[in-house]
Design a protein around this motif. Structure first.
Motif, mmCIF file in Angstrom:
data_model
loop_
_atom_site.group_PDB
_atom_site.id
_atom_site.type_symbol
_atom_site.label_atom_id
_atom_site.label_comp_id
_atom_site.label_asym_id
_atom_site.label_seq_id
_atom_site.Cartn_x
_atom_site.Cartn_y
_atom_site.Cartn_z
ATOM 1 N N THR A 251 -71.693 11.055 -25.915
ATOM 2 C CA THR A 251 -71.379 10.637 -27.277
ATOM 3 C C THR A 251 -72.669 10.598 -28.078
ATOM 4 O O THR A 251 -73.705 10.139 -27.587
ATOM 5 C CB THR A 251 -70.736 9.240 -27.282
ATOM 6 O OG1 THR A 251 -69.582 9.253 -26.440
ATOM 7 C CG2 THR A 251 -70.310 8.838 -28.690
ATOM 8 N N ILE A 252 -72.614 11.103 -29.320
ATOM 9 C CA ILE A 252 -73.768 11.065 -30.207
ATOM 10 C C ILE A 252 -73.379 10.386 -31.510
ATOM 11 O O ILE A 252 -72.191 10.342 -31.877
ATOM 12 C CB ILE A 252 -74.331 12.475 -30.492
ATOM 13 C CG1 ILE A 252 -73.254 13.360 -31.147
ATOM 14 C CG2 ILE A 252 -74.840 13.124 -29.228
ATOM 15 C CD1 ILE A 252 -73.755 14.740 -31.560
ATOM 16 N N ASP A 253 -74.382 9.856 -32.223
ATOM 17 C CA ASP A 253 -74.110 9.239 -33.511
ATOM 18 C C ASP A 253 -74.329 10.249 -34.630
ATOM 19 O O ASP A 253 -74.516 11.448 -34.371
ATOM 20 C CB ASP A 253 -74.975 7.994 -33.698
ATOM 21 C CG ASP A 253 -76.473 8.313 -33.660
ATOM 22 O OD1 ASP A 253 -76.825 9.515 -33.763
ATOM 23 O OD2 ASP A 253 -77.279 7.385 -33.528
ATOM 24 N N GLU A 260 -74.141 7.647 -25.339
ATOM 25 C CA GLU A 260 -73.474 7.567 -24.037
ATOM 26 C C GLU A 260 -73.536 8.944 -23.398
ATOM 27 O O GLU A 260 -73.388 9.948 -24.087
ATOM 28 C CB GLU A 260 -72.007 7.130 -24.177
ATOM 29 C CG GLU A 260 -71.800 5.687 -24.589
ATOM 30 C CD GLU A 260 -70.326 5.342 -24.700
ATOM 31 O OE1 GLU A 260 -69.859 4.480 -23.926
ATOM 32 O OE2 GLU A 260 -69.649 5.943 -25.541
ATOM 33 N N ILE A 261 -73.698 8.998 -22.067
ATOM 34 C CA ILE A 261 -73.752 10.297 -21.386
ATOM 35 C C ILE A 261 -73.442 10.108 -19.918
ATOM 36 O O ILE A 261 -73.776 9.089 -19.304
ATOM 37 C CB ILE A 261 -75.132 10.972 -21.572
ATOM 38 C CG1 ILE A 261 -75.079 12.426 -21.104
ATOM 39 C CG2 ILE A 261 -76.236 10.193 -20.873
ATOM 40 C CD1 ILE A 261 -76.246 13.258 -21.558
ATOM 41 N N ALA A 273 -79.574 10.547 -16.941
ATOM 42 C CA ALA A 273 -78.942 9.899 -18.087
ATOM 43 C C ALA A 273 -79.928 8.981 -18.810
ATOM 44 O O ALA A 273 -79.901 8.875 -20.042
ATOM 45 C CB ALA A 273 -77.715 9.113 -17.608
ATOM 46 N N GLU A 274 -80.811 8.347 -18.058
ATOM 47 C CA GLU A 274 -81.802 7.464 -18.673
ATOM 48 C C GLU A 274 -82.777 8.251 -19.547
ATOM 49 O O GLU A 274 -83.222 7.776 -20.602
ATOM 50 C CB GLU A 274 -82.577 6.699 -17.598
ATOM 51 C CG GLU A 274 -81.756 5.660 -16.840
ATOM 52 C CD GLU A 274 -80.828 6.300 -15.813
ATOM 53 O OE1 GLU A 274 -81.006 7.513 -15.528
ATOM 54 O OE2 GLU A 274 -79.918 5.611 -15.317
ATOM 55 N N ASP A 275 -83.121 9.478 -19.115
ATOM 56 C CA ASP A 275 -84.039 10.304 -19.906
ATOM 57 C C ASP A 275 -83.433 10.698 -21.251
ATOM 58 O O ASP A 275 -84.144 10.829 -22.255
ATOM 59 C CB ASP A 275 -84.420 11.571 -19.132
ATOM 60 C CG ASP A 275 -85.241 11.258 -17.889
ATOM 61 O OD1 ASP A 275 -85.877 10.199 -17.867
ATOM 62 O OD2 ASP A 275 -85.210 12.070 -16.947
ATOM 63 N N LEU A 276 -82.110 10.906 -21.261
ATOM 64 C CA LEU A 276 -81.450 11.426 -22.462
ATOM 65 C C LEU A 276 -80.923 10.336 -23.379
ATOM 66 O O LEU A 276 -80.616 10.621 -24.552
ATOM 67 C CB LEU A 276 -80.303 12.358 -22.057
ATOM 68 C CG LEU A 276 -80.707 13.623 -21.298
ATOM 69 C CD1 LEU A 276 -79.489 14.432 -20.938
ATOM 70 C CD2 LEU A 276 -81.658 14.471 -22.139
#
Length: 695
Positions: A251-253, A260-261, A273-276
């Motif tokens: 999910t992107i804003d 969220e990923i 996921a933490e990197d992104l």
């Protein structure tokens, strides 16, 4: 007294009626709360299984909610403040049902990958209504005491009745007060259990022990326990789906920041996921794709879904082509926009598509540049495809001119191209096409081809104009050569004959014998040259003069013609002939045997032996010539009798020869009605067998 008592009894019945109405309202409110939670659980189960049968509890719960709202409105019609509570309860329920219905419609329209996010919103709304007591508070308010303007008078009348009825009525009044209080306390305690379970459910904490009983509160508590179990299953399934989806779900804003990923990003892009998290999506794509990605995101309207491709850069610097499915989720809960995204890695698919496109382009180029014309014609005679050579031959600019079938000359009796293709499939036939400049000869090949379940005629043709012109020039050249070469050879033969006759001087007996061989060979060379011209000019009909002949004489003449060659190589000729008379052209059969013996001498080792024998089988005589050479390769046994064919490519230079001898032998033997064949011996060498009819 009886009137007062009746009035007081009537007042008491009215009070009881209002109390019953309040209880009914509480019951309807509990039913509504239970149905609302049951409907939400049914939506969770439908999102997990996507089976329409799991929606039945949801539809039933929705009907119960609407029915309960109707009953509450009816029972509270005369109480404005309570009716306002009912309307607030209805608004909260409609909010939950509307969001649940949106989830159902989203799954039905194929947006199942967005369902987990919407389900999370359903769960938060249910928790707000149940756990935070928002709905229960409104339901509990329906039980507020009804204050009538004559309540005090009724109390006085009750005291009077108490005095009149002594202590019995007082006891009844006391019980009527204590029982509701006790009942209310019991209901309150059970409702507190429901509220606590709601809070625990929101925290994903274990629930309290289930309430006992079969009333609505116990049923509601039972539904909470079932919801907790179902939410646990759904959460587990969500985690499994995200872990094994094979695609990156995120999910992107509005600023393309990842909020969220799923963990699949590490397998696909090489990032954790933490990197992104918090990183802008446009930083993951190629620099020349940033503006295009930003424009595509901005073009997606509220509630719309778009699918497009983008080139991403993985952690190792390699590029990956991703197919993005993006949904613009317009939700009032968020202050900013949210885009729900699913990214599939289609790099390999794009590579295969490019290979297929390149392969198709190569095939298309080959077809277009074929020297032969190629057309695809349907059953109505319309040209559906024609390559460049076909258009050039027919002087057409495009296939729309449809002039092929009308200009083609079909064999006599043939009017249907499909029927001709079925009869001549895979064969070549000579035809012509009529152009403005005249008839053009062509070589035509027709086949039936199936394209997309429809049958077409595949016509392949070549312009024979240039080939026929070259053939005509070749024939004229060969005729000229026959005059320029044959005449000098004939003169040489005449000189040899004059020498033999003694006209030019006496010869010794040995010279006379050698000269006879030269005369015979010169005559045979003239015939060989004539045969060569006939084969090159397409005339394989050798004239023969059939008459009774001695087989021994024929064999001896052939052996004498090659004796000098055999002696030079120290090859021994061994004829073993059983005398018989055969009807043949003796000179032609000598020619055949001389050719076979010459070949045998060439391929025999020094001091080898060549055996000539015969046997009679039925009405035919078989003449065999066997040598001790290297034999004939199995693959060449069926082709050595064709013109210009030799056992090996090097034979023409290493052994000498033109490759015409065996072809001439075959033509001569077949003209006699016989056959010729070759086989390898068991030891070494080969045997040629000439079979001729006796009569």
């Amino acid at each position: 007294m009886m009137t007062i008592l009746a009035y007081l009894v009537s007042a008491q019945e009215a009070e009881l009626s209002r109390e019953e109405s309040a209880r009914a309202a509480i019951s309807d409110g509990m039913t509504l709360s239970t149905a609302l939670s049951s409907g939400a659980m049914a939506v969770f189960e439908y999102a997990s299984s996507q089976s329409e049968s799991t929606l039945r509890p949801y539809l039933t719960a929705r009907s119960k909610v609407e029915s309960a709202i109707g009953l509450l409105k009816k029972s509270m019609a005369g109480r404005p403040s309570q009716l306002a509570r009912v309307e607030r309860i209805e608004a909260e329920c409609n909010k939950t049902l509307s969001l649940s219905q949106e989830v159902v419609e989203l799954i039905r329209m194929g947006g199942a990958h967005f369902a987990p996010m919407r389900l999370r919103e359903v769960r938060e709304l249910v928790n707000e209504q149940i756990v935070d007591n928002k709905l229960d508070t409104e339901i509990a308010g329906l039980d507020e005491p009804y204050v009538g303007k004559n309540e005090f008078t009724v109390s006085q009348y009750r005291q009077l009745i108490g005095l009149l009825l002594y202590g019995g009525s007082a006891l009844a009044i006391t019980l009527s007060i204590l029982v509701p209080l006790l009942l209310s306390r019991q209901v309150t305690n059970r409702l507190n259990v429901i509220i606590e379970n709601s809070k625990r459910l929101a925290r994903r904490a274990p629930l309290l022990e289930p309430l006992k009983g079969a009333d609505e509160i116990a049923e509601l508590d039972h539904q909470f326990h079932e919801m907790a179990a179902l939410l646990g299953q759904v959460s587990s399934q969500e985690r499994a789906i995200l872990a094994n989806a094979g695609a990156v779900i995120f999910t992107i804003d509005h600023d393309s920041k990842i909020v969220e990923i799923g963990k699949e990003c590490e397998k696909v892009w090489g990032y954790s996921a933490e990197d992104l998290f918090g990183r802008r999506l446009i930083t993951l794509v190629k620099s020349d794709s940033i503006d295009a990605l930003r424009m595509r995101l901005e073009s997606i309207g509220s509630g719309e879904t778009a699918t497009f491709e983008a080139d991403f850069v993985k952690s190792d610097g390699q590029f990956a082509v991703m197919l993005l499915n993006v949904h613009n989720a317009a939700d009032q809960k968020f202050a900013e926009q949210r885009y729900y995204c699913v990214a599939h890695d289609i790099t390999e698919r794009k590579r295969l598509e490019k290979q297929l496109h390149d392969s198709e382009a190569k095939v298309r180029s080959l077809v277009e540049n074929l020297p032969a014309g190629l057309m695809l014609i349907d059953k109505l005679g319309r040209v559906r495809f024609a390559n460049g050579s076909a258009l050039k031959l027919f002087n057409l600019r495009s296939v729309e001119e449809q002039m092929f079938v009308q200009r083609l000359t079909l064999p006599e009796g043939m009017t249907d191209l499909f029927s001709l293709a079925l009869q001549q499939s895979g064969k070549s036939l000579l035809s012509s096409i009529q152009l403005d400049s005249g008839a053009v000869p062509i070589e035509l090949s027709l086949n039936i081809a199936e394209v997309d379940s429809d049958k077409y005629v595949l016509a392949i043709f070549a312009d024979l104009t240039e080939r026929l012109t070259i053939e005509r020039i070749k024939q004229e050249l060969l005729r000229t050569m026959s005059d320029d070469v044959a005449q000098p050879m004939a003169d040489i033969a005449q000189i040899l004959i004059r020498l033999k006759s003694g006209e030019l001087g006496e010869l010794t007996e040995k010279a006379h014998s050698r000269l006879q061989v030269s005369v015979n060979e010169s005559e045979r060379l003239l015939r060989l040259f004539d045969d060569f011209l006939r084969i090159r000019m397409g005339d394989e009909l050798f004239a023969v003069s059939i008459k009774p002949s001695s087989l021994s004489d024929i064999v001896n003449k052939a052996v004498g013609a090659v004796a000098v060659k055999a002696a030079a190589k120290k090859v021994k000729l061994i004829p073993v002939i059983s005398e018989c008379q055969i009807n043949v052209d003796s000179e032609r059969i000598v020619q055949v045997l001389v050719n076979l013996l010459t070949n045998a001498i060439k391929f025999s080792p020094e001091k080898g032996e060549i055996h000539i024998a015969n046997d009679i089988a039925g009405n035919a005589v078989n003449i065999s010539v066997s040598d001790q050479g290297s034999g004939i390769p199995a693959a060449a046994l069926d082709t050595i009798f064709e013109a210009f064919k030799q056992v090996a490519v090097s034979d023409a230079t290493r052994k000498g020869g033109t490759g015409l001898g065996l072809a001439i032998c075959k033509s001569i033997v077949e003209k006699h009605g016989g056959t010729i064949c070759a086989r390898n011996n068991d030891g070494r060498g080969a045997t040629f067998i000439v079979s001729l009819p006796l009569q």
